[in-house]
Design an enzyme around this catalytic site. Structure first.
Site, PDB file in Angstrom:
ATOM      1  CE1 TYR A 147     -15.775  53.631  51.196  1.00 13.99           C
ATOM      2  CE2 TYR A 147     -14.173  52.950  49.576  1.00 13.99           C
ATOM      3  CZ  TYR A 147     -14.530  52.993  50.946  1.00 13.99           C
ATOM      4  OH  TYR A 147     -13.728  52.529  51.913  1.00 13.99           O
ATOM      5  CG  ASP A 242     -12.553  59.923  45.451  1.00 17.69           C
ATOM      6  OD1 ASP A 242     -11.410  59.714  45.020  1.00 17.69           O
ATOM      7  OD2 ASP A 242     -13.058  59.414  46.247  1.00 17.69           O
ATOM      8  CE  LYS A 270      -9.790  51.660  44.311  1.00 24.79           C
ATOM      9  NZ  LYS A 270     -10.594  52.569  44.929  1.00 24.79           N
TER      10      LYS A 270
END
Ligand SMILES: *Cc1c(COP(=O)(O)O)cnc(C)c1O
Length: 426
Positions: A147, A242, A270
């Site tokens: 994702y 990523d 994050k």
């Protein structure tokens, strides 16, 4: 322990659904796939949050991996409050942006130049645009179950929230928007080699989660990561790691430090914003040079490099640079995982783990890619989730997500969690 009936949360959810689609601002929060309804949080501190029905809950989701220092870390919160008191946005440069950029680069040296954005979605979207601008090529290669946020051209066989919806890609995305995106199986060296042998010269970028976390934790083989580096290098495609979840999580320098493989570009999110909306994309200086105002690739943001988020990020990264931080987290996680392995032995559960993140798949066979994850037992996981919650523990509400151990998860807390897991699996 037993928790109070969630009367106020149930009412809050009713009310929210009348104004917010599904009552939530991100689908997995609805807890639909685990057969219950959301808890509404009032406040959080350390490894706990408290809901509006006065339940004090041990958190293993930790805002999806954001809070490696625990919720509401005193110094991080103070840094943010101080920043707010100086003004929360200017749209004009501040010193804090350079300071945090330097700290990120110090931890992840391959990010020679980097730019801040507001979310992981923006970071990957921008990194891909840069890679396409730099190479002059269109094709993007990604892996099934990885994702990278919800940009149109990435919603192809996406994991995470989307994996819980029967159709893997999203409605509202024109076929033309995804026609340049190729999807390969994760951990499949042969598929990767074959694809690049045939199409490599047309590939702008290969993007991947260097340890997958959004289909549940799936650890790559060393050969898989090496091959990704090798095939992209050979044909001049940009390798993008990523590390929105793995950055500052699997080591100070992320997965790339842990596995010793250097990508051309990296995205982080994050943890880097210390609980505020911040993320970054960056990489080799010669590649990042294509960005406006230096080059022809456009990218911008009203709140990018927001001073409150920068202040929280700086304080977070400062604490993470303390010698021994990651070693201690690893030792604590090792001990927890070793005990957990014993508990689940012979129970038809696969425990996938890397560093301080782990997933329990209710699955008889080992889980190495997205197709493997899909064979996991949903009902059994849903029962487990609800049993844990009734014991005051909020595990990530899907077996296609990770659980996160923070600095504030003490051995005592972890022992209570282990005991509860033993009682909660059937
Ligand atoms: C969370 C995540 C994203 C998306 O970040 P948002 O801030 O939710 O947009 C992208 N990639 C990975 C690997 C993630 O874990």
């Amino acid at each position: 322990m037993g928790i109070n009936e969630r009367i106020k949360s149930a009412a809050a959810f009713e009310q929210a659904q009348k104004v917010i689609p599904g009552g939530v601002n991100s689908p997995v929060r609805a807890l639909k796939s685990v057969g219950t309804t959301p808890l509404f949080v009032r406040e959080a501190k350390g490894a706990y949050f408290t809901d509006i029905d006065d339940n004090r809950i041990i958190d293993f989701c930790m805002s999806w991996g954001v809070f490696i220092l625990g919720h509401n870390n005193a110094k991080v919160s103070q840094a943010a409050v101080d920043a707010v008191n100086r003004g929360s946005s200017y749209g004009i440069p501040t010193l804090a942006e350079t300071t945090l950029a330097e700290k990120v680069r110090e931890a992840i040296p391959s990010m020679e130049r980097l730019r801040f954005v507001n979310s992981g979605t923006e970071a990957t979207m921008s990194a891909i645009r840069v890679a396409r601008g730099y190479t002059g090529r269109d094709i993007l290669v990604k892996f099934e179950g990885n994702y990278h946020g919800h940009a149109d051209h990435l919603l192809v066989s996406a994991g995470s929230g989307v994996a819980n919806i029967s159709n893997a890609s999203s409605a509202g995305v024109p076929t033309d928007f995804v026609k340049h995106t190729a999807v390969l199986p994760y951990n499949d060296v042969e598929a990767l080699r074959n694809y690049f042998a045939e199409n490599g010269d047309n590939v702008a970028a290969l993007i991947l989660e260097p340890v997958a976390c959004n289909m549940g934790v799936v650890v790559p083989t060393e050969e898989f990561l090496k091959t990704a580096r090798e095939v992209t290098e050979k044909c001049g495609a940009i390798l993008i790691f990523d590390e929105v979840i793995t950055g500052f999580r699997l080591s100070r320098g992320g997965a790339q430090q842990r596995f010793g493989i250097t990508p051309d570009m990296t995205t982080v999110g994050k943890i880097v914003g210390g609980g505020f909306p911040a993320a970054a994309f960056g990489g080799r200086a010669d590649i990042m040079k294509v960005l406006a105002p230096e080059g022809p690739v456009y990218q911008a943001g009203t709140l990018s490099g927001n001073p409150v988020a920068m202040a929280a990020g700086i304080e977070t990264l400062t604490q993470l640079s303390r010698p021994g931080f990651y070693e201690e987290l690893e030792v604590k996680s090792d001990a927890f995982i070793a005990k957990l392995e014993k508990i689940i032995e012979g129970k038809g559960i696969q425990l996938n783990r890397c560093g301080s993140m782990f997933t329990m798949f209710f699955n008889d066979k080992s889980v190495r890619n997205f197709q493997d994850t899909k064979r996991s037992n949903q009902e059994r996981f849903a029962r487990y989730f609800r049993n844990m919650l009734s014991r005051g523990i909020y595990v990530s509400p899907s077996q296609f997500e990770g659980n996160f151990i923070s600095e504030t998860h003490t051995p005592e807390i972890l022992d209570y969690v282990l005991k509860s897991i033993a009682e909660s699996i059937d």
